[in-house]
Design a protein around this motif. Structure first.
Motif, PDB file in Angstrom:
ATOM      1  N   ALA A 125       4.703 -10.197 -37.812  1.00 41.10           N
ATOM      2  CA  ALA A 125       5.808 -11.002 -38.335  1.00 41.10           C
ATOM      3  C   ALA A 125       5.438 -11.662 -39.656  1.00 41.10           C
ATOM      4  CB  ALA A 125       6.207 -12.067 -37.311  1.00 41.10           C
ATOM      5  N   PHE A 126       4.258 -12.238 -39.743  1.00 41.48           N
ATOM      6  CA  PHE A 126       3.861 -12.909 -40.985  1.00 41.48           C
ATOM      7  C   PHE A 126       3.509 -11.906 -42.078  1.00 41.48           C
ATOM      8  CE2 PHE A 126       3.089 -16.526 -37.992  1.00 41.48           C
ATOM      9  CZ  PHE A 126       4.122 -17.313 -38.480  1.00 41.48           C
ATOM     10  N   GLU A 127       3.068 -10.721 -41.715  1.00 40.27           N
ATOM     11  CA  GLU A 127       2.860  -9.661 -42.707  1.00 40.27           C
ATOM     12  C   GLU A 127       4.203  -9.291 -43.334  1.00 40.27           C
ATOM     13  OE1 GLU A 127       1.271  -6.932 -45.247  1.00 40.27           O
ATOM     14  OE2 GLU A 127       0.157  -8.359 -44.029  1.00 40.27           O
ATOM     15  N   GLU A 128       5.206  -9.166 -42.497  1.00 45.97           N
ATOM     16  CA  GLU A 128       6.554  -8.853 -42.965  1.00 45.97           C
ATOM     17  C   GLU A 128       7.085  -9.967 -43.872  1.00 45.97           C
ATOM     18  OE1 GLU A 128      10.263  -6.744 -43.014  1.00 45.97           O
ATOM     19  OE2 GLU A 128       8.415  -6.112 -42.050  1.00 45.97           O
ATOM     20  N   GLU A 129       6.848 -11.203 -43.483  1.00 42.26           N
ATOM     21  CA  GLU A 129       7.386 -12.344 -44.218  1.00 42.26           C
ATOM     22  C   GLU A 129       6.671 -12.596 -45.548  1.00 42.26           C
ATOM     23  OE1 GLU A 129       8.157 -17.119 -43.576  1.00 42.26           O
ATOM     24  OE2 GLU A 129       7.852 -15.843 -41.827  1.00 42.26           O
ATOM     25  N   TYR A 130       5.341 -12.498 -45.564  1.00 44.89           N
ATOM     26  CA  TYR A 130       4.574 -12.878 -46.749  1.00 44.89           C
ATOM     27  C   TYR A 130       4.070 -11.711 -47.584  1.00 44.89           C
ATOM     28  CZ  TYR A 130       4.709 -17.622 -44.981  1.00 44.89           C
ATOM     29  OH  TYR A 130       5.133 -18.842 -44.536  1.00 44.89           O
ATOM     30  N   GLY A 131       3.959 -10.521 -46.992  1.00 46.43           N
ATOM     31  CA  GLY A 131       3.522  -9.345 -47.740  1.00 46.43           C
ATOM     32  C   GLY A 131       2.035  -9.345 -48.058  1.00 46.43           C
ATOM     33  N   THR A 154      -1.650 -12.153 -49.428  1.00 48.67           N
ATOM     34  CA  THR A 154      -1.511 -13.535 -48.974  1.00 48.67           C
ATOM     35  C   THR A 154      -2.258 -13.739 -47.655  1.00 48.67           C
ATOM     36  OG1 THR A 154       0.577 -12.973 -47.880  1.00 48.67           O
ATOM     37  CG2 THR A 154       0.728 -13.845 -50.109  1.00 48.67           C
ATOM     38  N   LYS A 161      -1.306 -16.130 -44.317  1.00 45.15           N
ATOM     39  CA  LYS A 161      -0.926 -15.475 -43.059  1.00 45.15           C
ATOM     40  C   LYS A 161      -1.874 -15.867 -41.934  1.00 45.15           C
ATOM     41  CE  LYS A 161      -0.800 -11.526 -45.173  1.00 45.15           C
ATOM     42  NZ  LYS A 161      -0.670 -10.131 -45.584  1.00 45.15           N
ATOM     43  N   LYS A 187      -0.921 -19.292 -40.774  1.00 39.65           N
ATOM     44  CA  LYS A 187       0.344 -19.268 -40.042  1.00 39.65           C
ATOM     45  C   LYS A 187       0.149 -18.718 -38.630  1.00 39.65           C
ATOM     46  CE  LYS A 187       3.231 -20.876 -43.078  1.00 39.65           C
ATOM     47  NZ  LYS A 187       4.013 -22.080 -42.833  1.00 39.65           N
TER      48      LYS A 187
END
Length: 76
Positions: free
Chosen positions: A25-31, A34, A38, A41
């Motif tokens: 989910a955080f990979e998707e959100e932050y790319g 980062t 991540k 988070k």
């Protein structure tokens, strides 16, 4: 015996599953690029769910989930 082995094992599986979901989910959100954001988070998410680990254990769990995410589609 059940409480000595099965419950800790199930807890570990649950935490690993939550970490994998959070990493994705955080990979998707932050790319890309980062990683530290991540990591923080994911750590905050897991701790908010009531799971606390020392820094080294948390890093190993998160890094393992990241490795699985990166390598899930690579053919052998």
């Amino acid at each position: 015996i059940l409480s000595k082995y099965a419950i800790p094992y199930l807890k570990t599986l649950q935490v690993q599953r939550l970490i994998k979901i959070a990493v994705a989910a955080f990979e998707e959100e932050y790319g890309a690029g980062t990683g530290e954001i991540k990591y923080q988070k994911v750590k905050e998410f897991i701790e908010a769910k009531g799971y606390t680990y020392d820094e080294e254990t948390m890093k190993v769990l998160i890094d393992g989930a990241v490795w699985e995410l990166i390598n899930q589609y690579k053919s052998e």
